[in-house]
Each structure stands twice: as C-alpha cells, then as structure tokens.
Design an enzyme around this catalytic site. Sequence first.
Site, PDB file in Angstrom:
ATOM      1  N   SER A 229       0.792  -1.239   0.000  1.00 59.86           N
ATOM      2  CA  SER A 229       0.000   0.000   0.000  1.00 59.86           C
ATOM      3  C   SER A 229       0.819   1.282   0.000  1.00 59.86           C
ATOM      4  O   SER A 229       0.238   2.363  -0.079  1.00 59.86           O
ATOM      5  CB  SER A 229      -0.964   0.023   1.197  1.00 59.86           C
ATOM      6  OG  SER A 229      -2.172  -0.614   0.854  1.00 59.86           O
TER       7      SER A 229
ATOM      8  N   SER B 105      -6.143   2.498   4.948  1.00 56.66           N
ATOM      9  CA  SER B 105      -5.521   1.830   3.802  1.00 56.66           C
ATOM     10  C   SER B 105      -6.567   1.038   3.030  1.00 56.66           C
ATOM     11  O   SER B 105      -6.315  -0.076   2.561  1.00 56.66           O
ATOM     12  CB  SER B 105      -4.380   0.908   4.254  1.00 56.66           C
ATOM     13  OG  SER B 105      -3.494   0.660   3.194  1.00 56.66           O
TER      14      SER B 105
ATOM     15  N   LYS C  16      -0.028   3.564  -2.746  1.00 59.23           N
ATOM     16  CA  LYS C  16      -1.134   4.514  -2.645  1.00 59.23           C
ATOM     17  C   LYS C  16      -0.630   5.961  -2.619  1.00 59.23           C
ATOM     18  O   LYS C  16      -1.396   6.894  -2.895  1.00 59.23           O
ATOM     19  CB  LYS C  16      -1.978   4.220  -1.413  1.00 59.23           C
ATOM     20  CG  LYS C  16      -2.828   2.949  -1.509  1.00 59.23           C
ATOM     21  CD  LYS C  16      -3.660   2.750  -0.257  1.00 59.23           C
ATOM     22  CE  LYS C  16      -4.682   1.612  -0.401  1.00 59.23           C
ATOM     23  NZ  LYS C  16      -4.087   0.273  -0.316  1.00 59.23           N
TER      24      LYS C  16
END
Length: 433
Positions: free
Chosen positions: A105, A163, A108
């Site tokens: 993640s 997340s 992101k």
Amino acid sequence: MPFNRSSAFTTAARAFGCAALVTFALVSPAHADGEADDARDEHPPETMSTIGGERLGRPGTQVDGGDDAPALPDDLTSRSWIVADAETGDVLAAHNAHWPLAPASTLKMLFADTLLPRFERDETYRAEPEHFEEMGEGSSAVGIADGQTYTVEDLWHGVFLASGNDAVYALTAMNGGKDRTVAEMNERAEELQANDTHVVNPDGYDAEGQRSSAYDLTLFARSGMQNSDFREYVSTPRAEFPGAGEGEDRESYEIQSTNRLLVGAPGLDRYEGLAGVKNGYTSAAGHTFTGVAEHEGRVLLVTALAPEDDDPLAVYRESAALLDWGFAAEGLVEPVGELVPPLSELPESGGEDGEESEGGDDGKNGGQEAGLHGAAGSEGGAVSGLRVLGITSAGLVVLAAGAYVFHRRHPLPALSQLSALRAGRRRDDAPEE
C-alpha cells in the site's frame, strides 16, 4: 457486490472502537492489502538503475561518513531502504535503493499524488457494486456500502487512514476506471523519474509485475507532500467515517491511521516529529513503510521495504532507527546520491528528452541551486525560509506556515498536522492507543 466486502478490519473498528482496532490490525491477516504466495526476490539484481547517482545502483549498503559520523544501526534487516534529506534531496545512506520490489500500500502515495488534484474535497460519490468488482480478495477496506454516498474527503480518509482498497476503487471509478487510472499512475511515475515502478493496479494489491523501489517510493512521498491536502491526510491520526443510514440518522464510526509511527502501538512509541506518510503489507511484499519527520528544523524522508523479521512492527522500528541516525549524522556524512526532480523540472540544458544536465562526476544532476538551510527559533519563527511549529499533543512536531526547498529549486509547502490550524475543521490532537 454486497456490503459484507467490509473486512474484519472495519468490523473491529465499529464493534470495539479505536483501542481494539489498534491491536486487531496488528495481528489480523484481513488487515493485509492482499493475499498471495510469498514470492519475494531473495537477491537484488546485478544491474540496477543509477538515477540519482551511480552509488545508488550498487547492491548493498552505501554510506560515506568520517570517523566522527555515527554508525548505521547494526540490526537493519530490510531488503531495501533509503534515508534522505527532504530539503536538499541529498541521499544520506541507502541499501539496494533501486531494487524493484512489491510495494504493497505504499503505492497509494503515487495514487494520491496522481489523483488528488482532480476532485474537490466536498464532491460526492455514490457507491455502486460494479465499482469494486476488480478489488482483490481479502483486501483491507474502510467499509464503503453499496448505495451510500461519500465525500471525496471521506474517501481519502479511507485511503490514508484505513488503507482501504475499497476507497481506492471508489476514487478510481470517479476517475474513469482502473485502466485509465493505472495508465495515469504509470505516466506520473515516468514524469517523476521513478523508473523502477510499474503499476498494475491502483491500490498496491499483489499483482504480477507490480513493482516499485525504496528510491521511487521516496520520490512519490516528496512529490505528494507538496499538496496541502496530501499533507493533511497523511498526518491525520483519526477521523469519523460515514456508516449506514440517511441524513441525520446516518451513523459514523471512528477510523485510526494504520501508520504506527504516527499513532503508536503496544510495544512501539509514536515517533516525535513524524508527519506521515504511508505503510503497507501484503504476503508477497512483506511490511513496507515510507515516512517523513522533522527535528530541529531538518526534514528527513525514510523508506524501508520487507524486513526479514515478520514482526509487523519491525519496519517501523527500522525506519525510526534510520531517522534517528539521519538526524544524528547531520554534517558528518557526504551524500551518496540525490532525489532527482521531475522531468518537467529539469534545467533547460537537460534537453527535451530529460537527459541529465552536465555537472560533476558524482553522478548527480547538475545545474541546481543549493537548498536553504536553517534552524527554527525557539518561538517557531522563520529562519532561512523555514518555520517550525510544535504541536504538544501526541508529542508531534511538524512544519507549518512556511516552506522548505523542493529539488533544491522549488519551495515545498510546509507539513501540517492541521489539528487546530484549519478553520472550521476539527481534528483530535492525540489518538488513543
């Protein structure tokens, strides 16, 4: 897709509140960004990129300090890591900096850097089942419910705090779908000279060929921190997220950042001065983390990928140790490379194809002005263009109302916790553990 796509991560947040969420998220596989067989590369490639300096393309640890320089932490196990000065762009030390690995993640950050400017915070989104059809099984989720409406601000809270891959796919739908969003992320990575990065999906979920590096992730963080909304979201410890219902009867529940150096966790203290950025985990990537922190007027970036220790807190401990070392090493080490500017920010002499301008023989881009250096005064006043604001709650110290130099030439707006600085917008100062 039914509402039960909300993971156990979200269920814990609703049922037990913030304190339970902290403990649960540390141990539950449902908190992972994706599930896949462990396919981590065991050794860095023999040939790696030399963007930012020749030494950054070498395998192993790169550091250049004299007798008075502090020793690097002796218990680092991350496959790849980097610590850099966010003001000057100098890379202070690195280990396999350009090794392309699964990012989880932390990807992101690139998603946000690409899409944040597209939508106003108060724009609304209505969830439709087809928007989530390509979301990976077992994804972390903030709990978006079909048929419910959310503001863009709600969705970014879901991306950065929980997340939530469902929040990513909601924003992806607003942006025209997965194919368009992935293409734009790859274009943005190319513009940032993040050539180790290949995006396959927008949320960092495990996928064949999806890769980034500690160097590239640090570029994404540095670029994203120029956006005021990005700075606010990554430094927000907790927020209310809309639940079920309509109008005044609509419920909400608290979500808390999964960034353990920002909020702390049992067995891990918050890192004083940390102001973001993003953590991640998948079974293929292991634990990943990029952070930015300020101490006595100096701002450092750190990225660590895939510690050998499967302890979910190991990546935070190693990142904190690298930050401690970086702050202690000020003036005592020579840079081993630099964080390069975007192609569009290269000096004109670099040419239209983004070739590096002529400079010294140290592998760094030439033609760039020196960064502004200066310490903050005791009253938080500006010194050499830098202003530091201490926020006493949670021991956070973050930059506010000033700027530090981006890519040695362009001012980067100050970091901000914004817990009491943004009129009309309430932020709790210190999250509960």
